[in-house]
Structures are given as C-alpha cells and as structure tokens.
Enzyme design. Structure first.
Site, PDB file in Angstrom:
ATOM      1  N   ARG A  45       8.143  18.112   3.482  1.00 37.73           N
ATOM      2  CA  ARG A  45       8.003  16.660   3.445  1.00 37.73           C
ATOM      3  C   ARG A  45       7.518  16.286   2.058  1.00 37.73           C
ATOM      4  NH1 ARG A  45       3.607  16.992   1.491  1.00 37.73           N
ATOM      5  NH2 ARG A  45       3.384  14.764   1.744  1.00 37.73           N
ATOM      6  N   GLY A  46       7.451  14.961   1.802  1.00 34.56           N
ATOM      7  CA  GLY A  46       7.127  14.498   0.457  1.00 34.56           C
ATOM      8  C   GLY A  46       8.450  14.199  -0.257  1.00 34.56           C
ATOM      9  N   ALA A  47       8.556  13.007  -0.839  1.00 36.10           N
ATOM     10  CA  ALA A  47       9.857  12.531  -1.325  1.00 36.10           C
ATOM     11  C   ALA A  47      10.589  13.501  -2.266  1.00 36.10           C
ATOM     12  CB  ALA A  47       9.674  11.156  -1.974  1.00 36.10           C
ATOM     13  N   ARG A  88      15.749  11.498   7.389  1.00 41.05           N
ATOM     14  CA  ARG A  88      14.621  10.592   7.172  1.00 41.05           C
ATOM     15  C   ARG A  88      15.098   9.450   6.266  1.00 41.05           C
ATOM     16  NH1 ARG A  88       8.991  13.133   5.827  1.00 41.05           N
ATOM     17  NH2 ARG A  88       8.353  11.212   6.884  1.00 41.05           N
ATOM     18  N   GLN A 201      -1.735  14.517   6.356  1.00 43.25           N
ATOM     19  CA  GLN A 201      -1.298  15.186   5.118  1.00 43.25           C
ATOM     20  C   GLN A 201      -2.463  15.353   4.143  1.00 43.25           C
ATOM     21  OE1 GLN A 201       0.376  12.730   6.613  1.00 43.25           O
ATOM     22  NE2 GLN A 201       2.574  12.869   6.303  1.00 43.25           N
ATOM     23  N   ASP A 242       7.585   6.859  -1.963  1.00 42.76           N
ATOM     24  CA  ASP A 242       8.837   7.294  -1.323  1.00 42.76           C
ATOM     25  C   ASP A 242      10.022   6.478  -1.794  1.00 42.76           C
ATOM     26  OD1 ASP A 242       6.581   8.209   0.614  1.00 42.76           O
ATOM     27  OD2 ASP A 242       8.369   9.423   1.021  1.00 42.76           O
ATOM     28  N   ASN A 252       5.156   3.824   0.493  1.00 41.08           N
ATOM     29  CA  ASN A 252       4.487   5.131   0.513  1.00 41.08           C
ATOM     30  C   ASN A 252       3.847   5.292   1.888  1.00 41.08           C
ATOM     31  OD1 ASN A 252       3.695   7.590  -0.894  1.00 41.08           O
ATOM     32  ND2 ASN A 252       1.609   6.801  -0.822  1.00 41.08           N
TER      33      ASN A 252
HETATM   34  O1  MRU Z   1       5.888  11.612   5.648  1.00 38.29           O
HETATM   35  P1  MRU Z   1       5.704  12.359   4.355  1.00 38.29           P
HETATM   36  O2  MRU Z   1       4.630  13.391   4.418  1.00 38.29           O
HETATM   37  O3  MRU Z   1       7.016  12.898   3.833  1.00 38.29           O
HETATM   38  O4  MRU Z   1       5.228  11.246   3.349  1.00 38.29           O
HETATM   39  C1  MRU Z   1       4.928  11.621   2.029  1.00 38.29           C
HETATM   40  C2  MRU Z   1       4.390  10.534   1.193  1.00 38.29           C
HETATM   41  O5  MRU Z   1       4.248   9.405   1.617  1.00 38.29           O
HETATM   42  C3  MRU Z   1       4.099  10.863  -0.245  1.00 38.29           C
HETATM   43  O6  MRU Z   1       3.030  10.129  -0.717  1.00 38.29           O
HETATM   44  C4  MRU Z   1       5.338  10.541  -1.087  1.00 38.29           C
HETATM   45  O7  MRU Z   1       6.479  11.130  -0.533  1.00 38.29           O
HETATM   46  C5  MRU Z   1       5.202  10.962  -2.492  1.00 38.29           C
HETATM   47  S1  MRU Z   1       5.200  12.702  -2.666  1.00 38.29           S
HETATM   48  C6  MRU Z   1       5.134  13.104  -4.303  1.00 38.29           C
END
Ligand code: MRU
Length: 356
Positions: A45-47, A88, A201, A242, A252
C-alpha cells in the site's frame, strides 16, 4: 534494510505490510492476479508503492501470456491493465504506472519487426520498464527529501500521518524521506506518528520503519495531535499524498484533513511531499478525486476483535481531501510548489502531465 518490493525470477516479492510489525514476512506474487489481489488487500500500500506494484503486475502478466499474435497480446494487455486498475481508485500513481507501461507496450508493437520478435521485445521491455519505475522512484524520493529538508528547522518535532515512508514507496519515502534527508544533513528531527485509525499505518508501519532506522519517534493516537500542537510540542506536519488536483487540493489518508486544519489553527506549517506522478492536472479540484470506501469491519474490528456492538452501522472512507488553502507547500522532486497552485503545479510539467 528491508525491501518493500522487488522483481525476482519467481515473481514480484513484497514485504507483507498486513503482518507488520509482528512479523517481517515476504510474499511472492506469481501472476498478475496475485499482484492485483496484493494491492487490493493491502499487502502492499502507499501510492508510489502501488504504482511500482501495478507496473510489475503488468510486466508479469504480459511476460506469462501464451499469446502468439500481436492482436492476442494486445487484448491480454488490456485484460491485465483492467484487473490492476480496478484494485484501488484513489492513488493516481497506479493509473500513471499502467499508462506508462501501455506507452512502452504500444511503442514496441509499432516496431518494424516480425510478430514473434515484437512479442518477445514487448515482454522484455515491460519487465525492464517496471524495474526502471522502481529505481526511479527511490531516486525521486531522495530528490523530494533534499528539496523538503530545506524547509526544516535545525531542531524540531514533526507530526506525520499514515505511512509515507520506505514502505509506501520503492524505498526512502516521501514525507519520511524529507525527515531522513533532514537528519542526514545533521538536523535534529524527532517524529510524532499519528496511529492512523482504522488501518493503523502510523502505529504499525511508520513507527516500525523509523525505529528500524533509529529515528526518534513517538506514537500518538489521532485525537492527540491538536493537544500537542497547542502545547508547542510540534513545529510542522508533513504527509504524503495519493492524488493532488490541479488546484492543489490533496487526497491522502483519512484524517489528514483534520491534521491540516489543526495545523493552521495552531500556526504550524502543513507540508505535502509527493512525486510528480501523484499530481493529476486533469482534475481541476479535489472534489473530483474518487475516494475509496473500504469495508466497515475495518472500523468495527481491531485485528479481528470486535470493538463495537454487533450489526452497528459504520463507514470507512479510506481517504479525505485537504483543501489547498491549508497546504503551505507541496514538495516534489521538481521543486517546491506554493499558492497559487494552479500556476505552480502546472509549471512543474513543462512537457504535460500524464498521470491519468
Ligand atoms: O491506504 P494506504 O495505506 O495505501 O494509504 C496510504 C497513504 O494515504 C499515504 O499517505 C500516501 O499513499 C502517500 S505514500 C508515500
């Protein structure tokens, strides 16, 4: 140091983020369906990390395709791209990565060569491109870090929300990359990590990766941030993103908006650190950003244990949108953008924006 994601001869290797911090386990996705599932179920996960996984999923699917005609491979590419794209909706990096893979695929299919040679070349070039996206992502994060470190004081405590670290990217991180770069420059930076309900997270991932690096981190629950700002404990907030719309509105992790409003109320700068691939100039405002709604049981249960009455209604929007007026700066590898974002973000793309 752990690796978030890696291309291997067996498939796409990922650290299983659902199991951290209790156990550091790795899973291999052997086909594109497994990669899509890993994105959907938050193994990764994480963009930016989702973008890398998406590219590797496409490469894996095309590599394993039995198609022996260009038309068959093209149809297969679209099936794979659709499966990866439906995992997603919010992080635009996923669509950016699939788009980049599609351009490489089309370029290869347009080569003057026999069909079999084109198919072979497409398979090889897509694997190379996915690995390049990973390598570039790490370099981009280091550049974001350098640009952002200039905004940090010599000694300060910074609040972050969710995980925008090495785990959320190919490595190094965006928001946490800024902190890492500041520390590398000799600054005394301490971090307060919001636990980030409901998926935790912050508690599970940010606290874990900062502790691994020996960076001082204090874990707080989300509802404590205002208290510590008002007390003068925190001097800045830095988060990832995101998707960022053309006007600077930032999608985000859910709860980011509250952090931004609290930061403004307390005269604390609120910074967003993100690669250019997170900026979507095709959307004029954040109202157009699709917000993922996840299962309500992620709110009613903690690690499978119910924390609310059975059958209670619950909602789980996974992201929120922070209006640009609360964002003091958007830190990218191309430079630091400030209001008016409609102009400053556009100026970061002299050759156009291809995020979606
Ligand atoms: O649902 P997630 O864990 O994928 O969400 C992640 C976030 O909101 C992060 O802050 C975002 O993707 C930036 S990661 C460098």
């Amino acid at each position: 140091m752990f690796k978030t994601i890696e291309w291997t001869a067996q498939g796409v290797l990922m650290i299983d983020q659902r199991r951290l911090p209790a156990s550091e386990t790795y899973v291999t996705c052997h086909n594109y369906g497994e990669v899509a599932e890993a994105i959907q179920n938050m193994t990764i996960r994480g963009a930016p990390a989702i973008g890398v996984a998406a590219a590797m999923g496409v490469a894996l699917g095309v590599k394993d395709s039995p198609a022996n005609a260009a038309s068959g491979l093209r149809a297969e590419f679209e099936t794979i791209a659709a499966a990866i794209s439906s995992t997603r909706p919010t992080a635009v990096n996923l669509f950016w990565a699939v788009g980049r893979m599609r351009r490489v695929f089309e370029e290869t299919m347009e080569m003057e060569a026999p069909e079999a040679a084109k198919i072979r070349a497409a398979k090889e070039r897509l694997v190379e491109e996915a690995q390049l996206i990973l390598a570039e992502d790490i370099a981009i994060n280091k550049a974001i870090g350098k640009n952002g470190a200039a905004l940090l004081n010599e000694s300060m405590t910074v609040l972050t929300h969710c995980n925008a670290g090495a785990l959320a990217t190919g490595g190094y991180g965006t928001a946490l990359g800024v902190i890492r770069a500041g520390i590398a420059e000799g600054k005394q930076i301490r971090v307060f990590a919001d636990e980030t309900r409901p998926f935790l997270q912050g508690a599970r991932l940010t606290a874990w990766e900062l502790a691994q690096d020996g960076i001082p981190v204090t874990l707080i629950t989300d509802n404590m941030a205002g208290h510590f700002m008002k007390q003068g404990t925190l001097q800045a907030a830095i988060v990832g993103a995101d998707r960022i719309a053309a006007n600077g509105d930032v999608a985000n992790k859910i709860g980011t908006y509250s952090v931004a409003v609290l930061a403004r109320e307390n005269n604390i700068p609120f910074y967003v650190a993100a690669p250019l691939s997170t900026i979507d100039l095709s959307l004029s405002s954040g109202d157009q950003i699709p917000i993922e709604e996840r299962a309500a049981n992620e709110v009613t249960h903690l690690s499978g244990v119910p924390i609310a009455p059975g059958n209670i209604e619950a909602r789980h929007p996974a992201f929120d949108v922070t209006p640009h007026r609360y964002v003091n700066a958007i830190i990218t590898e191309g430079g630091v953008a400030r209001e008016p974002y409609t102009e400053s973000l556009k100026a970061l793309f002299p050759y156009g924006n291809t995020s979606s």
